[in-house]
Design a protein around this motif. Sequence first.
Motif, PDB file in Angstrom:
ATOM      1  N   GLN A 127     -13.888 -31.810  40.623  1.00 25.75           N
ATOM      2  CA  GLN A 127     -15.352 -31.717  40.551  1.00 25.75           C
ATOM      3  C   GLN A 127     -15.773 -30.975  39.285  1.00 25.75           C
ATOM      4  O   GLN A 127     -16.709 -31.389  38.602  1.00 25.75           O
ATOM      5  CB  GLN A 127     -15.900 -31.012  41.796  1.00 25.75           C
ATOM      6  N   ALA A 128     -15.080 -29.886  38.944  1.00 26.39           N
ATOM      7  CA  ALA A 128     -15.416 -29.119  37.731  1.00 26.39           C
ATOM      8  C   ALA A 128     -15.188 -29.965  36.480  1.00 26.39           C
ATOM      9  O   ALA A 128     -16.021 -29.973  35.565  1.00 26.39           O
ATOM     10  CB  ALA A 128     -14.585 -27.846  37.670  1.00 26.39           C
ATOM     11  N   MET A 129     -14.085 -30.702  36.428  1.00 35.16           N
ATOM     12  CA  MET A 129     -13.802 -31.544  35.267  1.00 35.16           C
ATOM     13  C   MET A 129     -14.814 -32.680  35.160  1.00 35.16           C
ATOM     14  O   MET A 129     -15.228 -33.049  34.062  1.00 35.16           O
ATOM     15  CB  MET A 129     -12.370 -32.075  35.326  1.00 35.16           C
ATOM     16  N   LEU A 130     -15.236 -33.230  36.306  1.00 29.35           N
ATOM     17  CA  LEU A 130     -16.234 -34.294  36.307  1.00 29.35           C
ATOM     18  C   LEU A 130     -17.537 -33.814  35.674  1.00 29.35           C
ATOM     19  O   LEU A 130     -18.166 -34.539  34.910  1.00 29.35           O
ATOM     20  CB  LEU A 130     -16.499 -34.789  37.730  1.00 29.35           C
ATOM     21  N   GLU A 131     -17.921 -32.586  35.966  1.00 32.37           N
ATOM     22  CA  GLU A 131     -19.154 -32.035  35.400  1.00 32.37           C
ATOM     23  C   GLU A 131     -19.114 -32.076  33.875  1.00 32.37           C
ATOM     24  O   GLU A 131     -20.086 -32.441  33.226  1.00 32.37           O
ATOM     25  CB  GLU A 131     -19.352 -30.592  35.885  1.00 32.37           C
ATOM     26  N   TYR A 132     -17.962 -31.714  33.301  1.00 29.64           N
ATOM     27  CA  TYR A 132     -17.835 -31.722  31.843  1.00 29.64           C
ATOM     28  C   TYR A 132     -17.752 -33.141  31.295  1.00 29.64           C
ATOM     29  O   TYR A 132     -18.258 -33.416  30.216  1.00 29.64           O
ATOM     30  CB  TYR A 132     -16.638 -30.864  31.414  1.00 29.64           C
ATOM     31  N   GLU A 133     -17.135 -34.049  32.030  1.00 33.28           N
ATOM     32  CA  GLU A 133     -17.097 -35.442  31.589  1.00 33.28           C
ATOM     33  C   GLU A 133     -18.502 -36.029  31.568  1.00 33.28           C
ATOM     34  O   GLU A 133     -18.864 -36.736  30.625  1.00 33.28           O
ATOM     35  CB  GLU A 133     -16.183 -36.273  32.490  1.00 33.28           C
ATOM     36  N   GLU A 134     -19.310 -35.726  32.579  1.00 36.13           N
ATOM     37  CA  GLU A 134     -20.656 -36.286  32.660  1.00 36.13           C
ATOM     38  C   GLU A 134     -21.605 -35.735  31.601  1.00 36.13           C
ATOM     39  O   GLU A 134     -22.605 -36.362  31.298  1.00 36.13           O
ATOM     40  CB  GLU A 134     -21.247 -36.063  34.054  1.00 36.13           C
TER      41      GLU A 134
ATOM     42  N   HIS B  43     -18.211 -39.459  26.246  1.00 31.99           N
ATOM     43  CA  HIS B  43     -16.945 -40.180  26.411  1.00 31.99           C
ATOM     44  C   HIS B  43     -16.189 -39.688  27.641  1.00 31.99           C
ATOM     45  O   HIS B  43     -16.315 -38.528  28.037  1.00 31.99           O
ATOM     46  CB  HIS B  43     -16.053 -39.992  25.174  1.00 31.99           C
ATOM     47  N   ASN B  44     -15.375 -40.571  28.200  1.00 30.32           N
ATOM     48  CA  ASN B  44     -14.504 -40.198  29.311  1.00 30.32           C
ATOM     49  C   ASN B  44     -13.482 -39.167  28.855  1.00 30.32           C
ATOM     50  O   ASN B  44     -13.138 -39.092  27.679  1.00 30.32           O
ATOM     51  CB  ASN B  44     -13.751 -41.414  29.840  1.00 30.32           C
ATOM     52  N   ILE B  45     -12.972 -38.414  29.806  1.00 31.05           N
ATOM     53  CA  ILE B  45     -11.881 -37.484  29.562  1.00 31.05           C
ATOM     54  C   ILE B  45     -10.630 -38.083  30.180  1.00 31.05           C
ATOM     55  O   ILE B  45     -10.614 -38.400  31.374  1.00 31.05           O
ATOM     56  CB  ILE B  45     -12.156 -36.110  30.208  1.00 31.05           C
ATOM     57  N   GLN B  46      -9.596 -38.266  29.370  1.00 32.30           N
ATOM     58  CA  GLN B  46      -8.325 -38.755  29.909  1.00 32.30           C
ATOM     59  C   GLN B  46      -7.593 -37.596  30.580  1.00 32.30           C
ATOM     60  O   GLN B  46      -7.618 -36.465  30.080  1.00 32.30           O
ATOM     61  CB  GLN B  46      -7.450 -39.335  28.807  1.00 32.30           C
ATOM     62  N   LEU B  47      -6.944 -37.878  31.696  1.00 35.96           N
ATOM     63  CA  LEU B  47      -6.157 -36.886  32.410  1.00 35.96           C
ATOM     64  C   LEU B  47      -4.693 -37.280  32.317  1.00 35.96           C
ATOM     65  O   LEU B  47      -4.318 -38.392  32.696  1.00 35.96           O
ATOM     66  CB  LEU B  47      -6.599 -36.791  33.869  1.00 35.96           C
ATOM     67  N   ILE B  48      -3.883 -36.369  31.804  1.00 32.88           N
ATOM     68  CA  ILE B  48      -2.451 -36.606  31.608  1.00 32.88           C
ATOM     69  C   ILE B  48      -1.703 -35.687  32.561  1.00 32.88           C
ATOM     70  O   ILE B  48      -1.843 -34.464  32.483  1.00 32.88           O
ATOM     71  CB  ILE B  48      -2.048 -36.328  30.145  1.00 32.88           C
ATOM     72  N   LEU B  49      -0.918 -36.263  33.460  1.00 33.18           N
ATOM     73  CA  LEU B  49      -0.209 -35.483  34.468  1.00 33.18           C
ATOM     74  C   LEU B  49       1.294 -35.606  34.296  1.00 33.18           C
ATOM     75  O   LEU B  49       1.827 -36.719  34.207  1.00 33.18           O
ATOM     76  CB  LEU B  49      -0.588 -35.967  35.870  1.00 33.18           C
ATOM     77  N   GLN B  50       1.959 -34.458  34.270  1.00 28.22           N
ATOM     78  CA  GLN B  50       3.425 -34.443  34.226  1.00 28.22           C
ATOM     79  C   GLN B  50       3.926 -34.969  35.561  1.00 28.22           C
ATOM     80  O   GLN B  50       3.468 -34.520  36.612  1.00 28.22           O
ATOM     81  CB  GLN B  50       3.930 -33.023  34.001  1.00 28.22           C
ATOM     82  N   GLY B  51       4.826 -35.914  35.503  1.00 31.42           N
ATOM     83  CA  GLY B  51       5.391 -36.462  36.722  1.00 31.42           C
ATOM     84  C   GLY B  51       6.793 -35.945  36.956  1.00 31.42           C
ATOM     85  O   GLY B  51       7.229 -34.990  36.320  1.00 31.42           O
ATOM     86  N   GLN B  52       7.484 -36.572  37.866  1.00 30.86           N
ATOM     87  CA  GLN B  52       8.854 -36.183  38.184  1.00 30.86           C
ATOM     88  C   GLN B  52       9.827 -36.925  37.281  1.00 30.86           C
ATOM     89  O   GLN B  52       9.568 -38.065  36.890  1.00 30.86           O
ATOM     90  CB  GLN B  52       9.144 -36.504  39.646  1.00 30.86           C
ATOM     91  N   GLU B  53      10.920 -36.262  36.927  1.00 31.30           N
ATOM     92  CA  GLU B  53      11.950 -36.851  36.070  1.00 31.30           C
ATOM     93  C   GLU B  53      11.361 -37.400  34.775  1.00 31.30           C
ATOM     94  O   GLU B  53      11.644 -38.521  34.365  1.00 31.30           O
ATOM     95  CB  GLU B  53      12.715 -37.939  36.837  1.00 31.30           C
ATOM     96  N   GLU B  54      10.500 -36.629  34.143  1.00 32.09           N
ATOM     97  CA  GLU B  54       9.886 -36.906  32.852  1.00 32.09           C
ATOM     98  C   GLU B  54       8.789 -37.962  32.876  1.00 32.09           C
ATOM     99  O   GLU B  54       8.171 -38.219  31.853  1.00 32.09           O
ATOM    100  CB  GLU B  54      10.931 -37.270  31.786  1.00 32.09           C
ATOM    101  N   LYS B  55       8.535 -38.602  34.000  1.00 27.13           N
ATOM    102  CA  LYS B  55       7.440 -39.584  34.044  1.00 27.13           C
ATOM    103  C   LYS B  55       6.116 -38.886  33.747  1.00 27.13           C
ATOM    104  O   LYS B  55       5.937 -37.710  34.028  1.00 27.13           O
ATOM    105  CB  LYS B  55       7.379 -40.267  35.400  1.00 27.13           C
ATOM    106  N   VAL B  56       5.197 -39.636  33.165  1.00 28.82           N
ATOM    107  CA  VAL B  56       3.870 -39.117  32.837  1.00 28.82           C
ATOM    108  C   VAL B  56       2.846 -40.116  33.358  1.00 28.82           C
ATOM    109  O   VAL B  56       2.999 -41.328  33.188  1.00 28.82           O
ATOM    110  CB  VAL B  56       3.698 -38.940  31.307  1.00 28.82           C
ATOM    111  N   TYR B  57       1.796 -39.583  34.009  1.00 28.78           N
ATOM    112  CA  TYR B  57       0.731 -40.413  34.542  1.00 28.78           C
ATOM    113  C   TYR B  57      -0.543 -40.148  33.737  1.00 28.78           C
ATOM    114  O   TYR B  57      -0.897 -38.984  33.510  1.00 28.78           O
ATOM    115  CB  TYR B  57       0.489 -40.099  36.017  1.00 28.78           C
ATOM    116  N   VAL B  58      -1.235 -41.213  33.331  1.00 23.14           N
ATOM    117  CA  VAL B  58      -2.462 -41.065  32.558  1.00 23.14           C
ATOM    118  C   VAL B  58      -3.589 -41.813  33.274  1.00 23.14           C
ATOM    119  O   VAL B  58      -3.490 -43.016  33.523  1.00 23.14           O
ATOM    120  CB  VAL B  58      -2.296 -41.596  31.117  1.00 23.14           C
TER     121      VAL B  58
END
Length: 169
Positions: free
Chosen positions: A122-129, A133-148
């Motif tokens: 919710q806090a990040m959405l406030e700043y995106e709005e 431009h949209n804010i991309q979210l990059i998440l560290q995954g398991q075994e080096e995988k990355v989610y965007v």
Amino acid sequence: MSQTDQRKKLDITLSIDVYDRPSELAPEYASLLKAAEKITHQAYAPYSNFLVGAAILLDDGTVVTGSNQENAAYPSGICAERTAIYYTGAQYPNRTIKAIAVAAQRGDEVFLPAAPCGACRQAMLEYEEKQPHNIQLILQGQEEKVYVVSSIADLLPLKFGKKNLNSGE
């Protein structure tokens, strides 16, 4: 009429780009994820031993980081994502946020996947709005995988935002 006669179904889907390793990301995003990993070591998490780091990339190349800060009175603590985004809002109010990277680990274990909690979303959405431009979210995954995820709004499909409060828009 039965309930099923009036019911309509709303299907909500979310597309997440999955990378096998951080080196497959654009260099600025791979570096951002590395900054999030590094700041986990600054977390204050004596109760959960769950260390989270967030790194924010601004449109001018500035990187702002934050880590989770726990408190014996649990609700008084703050997550890494909100630490970083509120600092960004206070120190760089006119900058556009391009991306936020999040990394987490339990103690000294390998990094593990952890999506932002609802309050952080919710806090990040406030700043995106408040920016164009949209804010991309990059998440560290398991075994080096990355989610965007391409937009914070994607994480809150039935979101509550400024449009809910502004009847004139």
